[in-house]
Design a protein around this motif. Structure first.
Motif: not given
Length: 778
Positions: A512-524, A532-546
């Protein structure tokens, strides 16, 4: 002196100023211009507004004030920025209607309609202040004024001598500098300056000297920037139309010949040949010396139709959409305004194209919510296209394989004429659709998003040398990131939404606003590193197909991979030529694409939109499933579709499986009628936003109380106020108030009443806006 006596006549102009003003303003002739040198309607000007200057748009002559009217000083126009009109005067009634209907200032309507006109928005402003001596305790501060601090000139004018210079943002014509021998200009081909500098390093100063000596002549030549680039290869026109295409045109073309407003809804299944109907209708308009406007909901679809229209109409075609550079759009606008281009193809903003003498208006995929602008002027491009046709006195053709419930209801009520096409071109059958219940089936790979049925279907399609399309309505790798210890979800600092993991970019991103954060982070919440990640996105589907099919040639199309039109077009060419085996993507691959080699479509998760707090959730799900289903089996081989879902008995899914829009319409109408939702009513969503939650809430409550006490409250229904589903967006708290009524006149009168009391009901630091006929309840 009697009251009807007029003041001495002077040249006065009605100007719509780019400011939040409820009315237009009156200005006099610019200094230094004679009365005969009138400023035409459609020109952009700079005008004084209080102690500042603003951009305005000339609407024509202003009415002289009666002698008994209150006296006021009429200031002259400060500067005429465009001597030639930037829009035709014939569109001014169209702009006025928009301002009234959407309760939006007319000057800001024009700014939205004319994104390439001169504007101070996004331009540079320099503020210079010469401070007068002032005795202050403590150290003196340097006399610097930062415009980013938004210091009002009114506040500092008493303490400084201030000069403000505004550098306007304006797209301009592109010119090419050419040189030729001065004595034989007419017989010698000029050479571009850039080519000379490329071949002869350091030739710049010498070229200037040769021009001064009269040996070379320097010529400036207008250059049109080409917006088409590497367009898709268009199919040749069919030798013979289908019977259904002929029947549709037999109804549509006589209405065009009659030159009267006539709304048509073309309800045609995917692959039935609607595009050819559009092309024939445009040809008919041009043959009658008329123009044509063709709208598509997204830039991706404009790219699809671009090849077909460019092949038929060549230089008579102009493109207008935000995917072009400012220079390209400026050139295309000027081509329409000056006449060479008489067919406009574009996304929703193309509805403002400066076309005159319209012969046909076409809206493809008319059901798409993308036609609705979701900020600023919240207009609906489809609805304004119908209005343009009505004002021009020409037919409008709305096309869709899954018409909006409201448009189809208009047909049932006799407001629109229904045209149907039930068969695909070349008699191809609609694909067979299977529903996979994810809650019931056994999955040999529960770590993946695919059922065994879908994995088997992809493997079989690969073995047959055919292509597959996998659809998922989420981009990124994981739509949310959660803590495995406390369950907290990582949210954007500026919005009340979860961050999406984009593994390829190695970042967590707010969509929505473009804010970015490094994925190596601690739980606030608890400080745990176990995120860990949850849900399904197009990038994940591409990786699983490969992972599943390492030998397959896989491509992904979503907004992350299609930043450039060139890359998007290259991917489509690769799919069409058979160099891609499996295409993964989001909504942009769900509609409009024609790939004869695709025989399998897999919908990875069909439930994405069904849980949204929106009365249109079922309609959108049905449309999306029907559209993506239609990508299969468009060639000689039959198609197959697998829809994975946890709600296999929801009517939007079961009826999409059966390709049964009429049954869906009846079910949806039966659901909406007792709740009095459109088409049985009209809606206005009043939105409030600001940085201080208590002030936003108070404003929403005060407006709600005002509406409940209004004499017309009994003729409508007032829902709320309440926090918006997305309660925080871009650091602003959001509340909303829904007004519902079967009478549009009642709704607009209630809105006008709120606007009349705005200063009392809503503090200056709370933004209040009206979303008329909202598409998105978020």
């Amino acid at each position: 002196m009697f009251s009807g006596l007029m003041r001495p006549v002077e040249v006065l102009y009605e100007v719509a100023v780019d400011a939040p003003l409820a009315t237009t303003l009156t200005y006099s002739q610019p200094v230094g211009r004679t009365d005969e040198e009138r400023v035409p309607a459609g020109c952009c000007v700079r005008v004084p507004l209080g102690r500042r200057q603003a951009i305005g748009y000339v609407l024509g002559p202003a009415e002289p004030q009666p002698a008994d009217a209150p006296a006021f000083v009429v200031k002259p126009i400060a500067e005429v920025l465009t001597e030639a009109p930037f829009f035709p005067a014939s569109l001014i009634p169209f702009y006025r209607w928009i301002a009234r209907y959407y309760h939006h200032p007319l000057g800001e309507v024009l700014r939205t309609a004319l994104p390439l006109a001169p504007t101070s928005r996004g331009s540079s402003r320099q503020v210079r202040a010469k401070m007068r001596p002032v005795l202050l305790p403590g150290p003196l501060l340097p006399p610097v004024i930062d415009p980013e601090e938004r210091l009002a000139v009114d506040e500092i004018v008493d303490a400084a001598e201030v000069a403000v210079q505004v550098s306007l943002k304006q797209a301009e014509r592109k010119t090419l500098t050419l040189f030729c021998e001065a004595l034989i200009q007419g017989n010698h081909r000029p050479v571009p300056r850039a080519l000379l500098l490329e071949r002869y390093s350091g030739a710049g100063p010498r070229l200037k000297r040769l021009v001064e000596l009269g040996i070379l002549a320097q010529i400036a030549e207008r250059v049109l920037r080409d917006p088409f680039g590497e367009a898709e290869e268009a199919q040749p026109p069919p030798v013979r139309l289908t019977d259904e295409q002929q029947q549709v045109l037999a109804t549509l073309l006589p209405a065009m010949d009659a030159q009267v407003f006539a709304p048509f809804l073309l309800f045609g299944v995917t692959g039935c040949g609607k595009t050819e109907v559009y092309l024939r209708a445009v040809e008919q308009a041009l043959a009658a010396d008329k123009t044509a406007l063709v709208l598509v909901p997204e830039i991706a679809l404009a790219s699809q139709l671009e090849a077909h229209f460019h092949a038929r109409f060549g230089s008579r075609l102009a493109l207008l959409h935000s995917g072009l550079s400012d220079g390209e759009r400026f050139d295309q606008w000027q081509q329409v305004l000056s006449g060479p281009a008489c067919v406009v193809l574009g996304a929703r903003s193309a509805v403002f194209a400066p076309l005159e003498h319209l012969g046909i208006v076409i809206v493809d995929e008319e059901h798409e919510p993308a036609y609705k602008q979701e900020d600023g002027l919240r207009y609906n491009g489809r609805d304004l296209a119908v209005l343009r046709a009505q004002m021009a006195g020409c037919p409008v053709l709305l096309g869709s394989a899954t018409p909006s419930v409201v448009s189809y209801h208009h047909c049932m009520q006799g407001k629109y004429t229904l045209l149907t096409m039930t068969k695909r071109v070349a008699a191809q059958p609609l694909p067979a659709v299977e529903i996979v219940d994810l809650a019931a089936v056994r999955r040999s790979r529960p770590d993946l998003a695919f059922s065994d049925q879908l994995i088997g279907a992809m493997a079989e399609t690969l073995e047959q040398g055919r292509q597959s399309l996998l659809f998922v309505n989420r981009r990124g790798f994981s739509p949310y990131m959660g803590c495995r210890d406390c369950g907290a979800i990582l949210q954007c600092r500026h919005c009340h939404v979860s961050l999406t993991l984009h593994r390829g970019q190695h970042t967590l991103l707010c969509h929505y606003c473009g804010f970015r954060q490094h994925p190596a982070t601690l739980c606030p919440a608890c400080g745990s590193p176990r995120i860990s990640g949850g849900g399904i996105g197009s990038e994940r589907i591409e990786e699983e197909v490969r992972q599943l099919f390492p030998e397959a040639r896989v491509a992904r199309l979503d907004s992350d991979t299609t930043a450039s039109r060139r890359h998007y077009a290259a991917t489509l060419r690769a799919v069409r030529s058979g160099r891609i085996d499996i295409l993964v993507g989001t909504q942009m691959i769900a509609k409009g694409l024609h790939f004869p080699r695709i025989t399998l479509v897999g919908v990875v998760w069909a439930d994405t939109g069904l849980g949204m707090p929106d009365y249109k959730a079922a309609e959108r799900t049905f449309a999306l499933l029907s559209q993506v289903t239609g990508r299969a089996g468009r060639g000689s081989d039959p198609g197959r579709v697998l829809i994975q879902t946890y709600q296999p008995r929801h009517y939007s899914i079961t009826l999409a499986q059966r390709h049964d829009y009429p049954a869906f319409y009846e079910q949806e109408i039966a659901t909406r009628r007792p709740l009095h939702y459109p088409p049985f009513s009209r809606l206005v969503n009043i939105r409030f936003s600001g940085r201080k939650e208590e002030r936003v809430e108070r404003a929403a409550i005060q407006v709600g109380r005002f509406l409940h006490e209004h004499p017309l409250a009994g003729r409508g229904e007032i829902l709320g106020p309440s926090p918006a589903p997305l309660v925080k967006l871009k650091d602003k708290v959001r509340w909303q108030l829904m007004v519902k009524s079967g009478s549009p006149a009642v709704l607009h009168e209630l809105c006008e009443a709120v606007l009349a009391e705005r200063s009392k009901l809503c503090p200056h630091d709370v933004t209040m806006g009206f979303d008329v006929d909202p598409e998105n309840m978020m």
